[in-house]
Design an enzyme around this catalytic site. Structure first.
Site, PDB file in Angstrom:
ATOM      1  N   SER A 224      -8.170  49.898 -12.620  1.00 34.65           N
ATOM      2  CA  SER A 224      -8.414  49.887 -14.058  1.00 34.65           C
ATOM      3  C   SER A 224      -7.087  49.735 -14.777  1.00 34.65           C
ATOM      4  O   SER A 224      -6.023  49.864 -14.178  1.00 34.65           O
ATOM      5  CB  SER A 224      -9.091  51.192 -14.501  1.00 34.65           C
ATOM      6  OG  SER A 224      -8.090  52.165 -14.767  1.00 34.65           O
ATOM      7  N   LYS A 225      -7.166  49.492 -16.078  1.00 34.66           N
ATOM      8  CA  LYS A 225      -5.932  49.210 -16.817  1.00 34.66           C
ATOM      9  C   LYS A 225      -5.009  50.429 -16.878  1.00 34.66           C
ATOM     10  O   LYS A 225      -3.841  50.300 -17.204  1.00 34.66           O
ATOM     11  CB  LYS A 225      -6.250  48.684 -18.213  1.00 34.66           C
ATOM     12  CG  LYS A 225      -7.024  49.651 -19.080  1.00 34.66           C
ATOM     13  CD  LYS A 225      -7.184  49.077 -20.470  1.00 34.66           C
ATOM     14  CE  LYS A 225      -7.796  50.111 -21.374  1.00 34.66           C
ATOM     15  NZ  LYS A 225      -9.028  49.752 -21.993  1.00 34.66           N
ATOM     16  N   ARG A 226      -5.535  51.583 -16.536  1.00 38.73           N
ATOM     17  CA  ARG A 226      -4.695  52.787 -16.553  1.00 38.73           C
ATOM     18  C   ARG A 226      -3.898  52.962 -15.263  1.00 38.73           C
ATOM     19  O   ARG A 226      -2.987  53.759 -15.191  1.00 38.73           O
ATOM     20  CB  ARG A 226      -5.550  54.025 -16.815  1.00 38.73           C
ATOM     21  CG  ARG A 226      -5.853  54.226 -18.284  1.00 38.73           C
ATOM     22  CD  ARG A 226      -6.853  55.336 -18.492  1.00 38.73           C
ATOM     23  NE  ARG A 226      -8.150  54.968 -17.923  1.00 38.73           N
ATOM     24  CZ  ARG A 226      -9.049  54.212 -18.544  1.00 38.73           C
ATOM     25  NH1 ARG A 226      -8.793  53.753 -19.752  1.00 38.73           N
ATOM     26  NH2 ARG A 226     -10.201  53.919 -17.973  1.00 38.73           N
ATOM     27  N   ASP A 227      -4.244  52.194 -14.227  1.00 39.49           N
ATOM     28  CA  ASP A 227      -3.508  52.328 -12.962  1.00 39.49           C
ATOM     29  C   ASP A 227      -2.120  51.713 -13.082  1.00 39.49           C
ATOM     30  O   ASP A 227      -1.949  50.688 -13.738  1.00 39.49           O
ATOM     31  CB  ASP A 227      -4.272  51.623 -11.833  1.00 39.49           C
ATOM     32  CG  ASP A 227      -5.499  52.393 -11.387  1.00 39.49           C
ATOM     33  OD1 ASP A 227      -5.374  53.611 -11.186  1.00 39.49           O
ATOM     34  OD2 ASP A 227      -6.579  51.785 -11.268  1.00 39.49           O
TER      35      ASP A 227
END
Ligand code: GLU
Length: 451
Positions: A224-227
């Protein structure tokens, strides 16, 4: 047949590593086969598509060096390349289906009659996948009733509000734009029978499909974009090289037959092929990505390294035009994995004074003879006329002899006293660049501090 591939992003967020990898594979495949790479913007979802997202995607592709032959800014025979501006074309194709009796209205929506037959996707990566859409779509799970209910298998291709559905515009554009190979994420594999049905209804031969495995985060779930490492612009800001990131992305799902891992863009173009794409999911590994980037840094020509490093040096207060910069970068490049780490290694050469690391100072202070050692170094350096790496080493050697010690034993105190740190690039060439006066001044200041 001239190969034509495309990247078809929906501009609803950042350019993430999964999307960029899809773009890369399409670009590599087109370049390898002397074909064309198109950029088509799938922006039919007006509520979620933004100009900012578009900008970030275009910037990311440009930074990676994935130039497109047709698309926004490049033009081409199929302008416009934004789906939001292609409505007339979709209306025309809908009329074709209508004339053939293959669509009907259903509560304001338009549905496409799916064929009652087995459709087989012969995927270049995933192999054969067969489905009968009529059967597969005839039941759906109702979350409220908590059981399967009957469903209309016919595919909605236009919403009651007139907006076209992804499947339809995606197929029409691949057909209109003469796409020969659709390379995209495996999450679209289940959509492909619908696409085959639409190609068939439009009397067209479908392109070849290659669905590439998903990219998972280290804990095995969809990235996900938070990784860490998920967003392309963060690589740019973090001092990665475009060729390093592209190389790592290529390895996320593809491997060369001989297990070579480091490739220039030109080598990737020469070596990449769909037969080397794995069918199992790949796991993102930030450490490996950094390692690959470090290997690219080592291989960069000095002038190019200086150019790439310039913004990172300037940000750290180092003048990129300083004549000592090229040599300093040469000393540091083997020790870093990103451009952003360079100032940390060479910054002391350009600073007015050393910044002392407490732990490093504490370590050398354990030596009872530290003041004498530093003074001996200062005397030996002061007597040195040849201020080069060789001359500096000879001076340390003579200071060691005078103290009845070994040269190796003097290196750490010398390093800490002159650079403030216990580690860094090769010391003698660093001190040569730092300059005799600055080195003597730092040694004197250090003696003052410790005595
Ligand atoms: N707009 C679609 C996506 O971003 C493109 C799918 C495709 O490549 O066909 O997932």
């Amino acid at each position: 047949m001239t190969v034509r591939t495309r990247f078809a992003p929906s501009p609803t967020g950042f350019l993430h590593i999964g999307g960029a990898r899809t773009a890369l594979y399409n670009w590599l495949y087109a370049r390898r086969h002397g074909g064309s790479f198109l950029l088509r913007v799938e922006d039919t979802d007006a509520e979620r598509s933004t100009a900012e997202s578009m900008r970030v995607i275009l910037d990311g592709l440009r930074w990676l060096g994935l130039d497109w032959d047709e698309g926004p800014g490049a033009g081409g025979p199929h302008v416009p390349y934004f789906q939001s501006e292609r409505r007339e074309i979709y209306d025309r194709y809908l009329a074709k289906l209508d004339a053939a009796g293959l669509v009907y209205e259903d509560e304001g929506a338009i549905r496409f009659r799916v064929p009652d037959k087995i459709l087989t996707v012969s995927d270049l990566v995933c192999g054969e996948v067969s489905t009968n859409l009529k059967e597969a779509g005839s039941r759906r799970y109702d979350a409220e009733l908590k059981r399967e209910v009957e469903a209309n298998p016919d595919l909605v291709i236009r919403r009651p509000n007139g907006g076209y559905i992804f499947h339809f515009v995606n197929v029409v554009d691949d057909l209109e734009m003469g796409i020969t190979h659709v390379i995209r994420g495996e999450d679209h594999l289940s959509n492909t029978p619908k696409h085959l049905a639409l190609f068939g209804a439009l009397g067209a031969t479908p392109p070849r499909f290659a669905h590439i495995p998903l990219n998972l985060n280290p804990s095995g779930t969809k990235m996900s974009k938070r990784d860490q490492g998920a967003l392309i612009h963060e690589y740019q800001e973090g001092g990665f090289l475009p060729s390093g990131v592209a190389n790592y992305m290529a390895l996320l799902g593809w491997s060369a037959k001989d297990d070579q891992e480091i490739f220039s863009m030109a080598e990737l173009v020469e070596r990449f092929d769909l037969s080397g794409v794995n069918s199992s999911n790949s796991k993102f590994d930030y450490g490996k990505c950094r390692w690959v980037n470090g290997e690219h840094l080592k291989r960069l020509a000095p002038a190019e390294l200086a150019g790439q490093a310039a913004p990172f040096l300037a940000k750290a207060g180092i003048d990129p035009a300083d004549p000592r910069v090229p040599e300093a970068l040469g000393l540091a490049r083997e020790r870093v994995q990103t451009l952003a780490e360079l100032p940390g290694i060479i910054g002391t050469i350009f600073a007015d004074a050393a910044t002392y690391d407490e732990a490093a100072v504490a370590k050398v202070k354990e030596r009872a003879d530290l003041p004498q050692t530093i003074t001996a170094l200062e005397t030996a350096f002061a007597a040195t006329d040849e201020w080069t790496a060789e001359g500096i080493k000879a001076a340390v050697q003579s200071a060691a002899e005078g103290l009845g010690s070994k040269m190796g034993a003097l290196m750490l105190p010398c390093r800490v006293a002159t650079t403030g740190s216990a580690s860094g690039a090769d010391l003698a060439p660093m001190l040569a660049l730092l300059g005799k006066e600055a080195v003597l001044r730092r040694l004197r200041e250090f003696v003052g501090q410790i005595s």
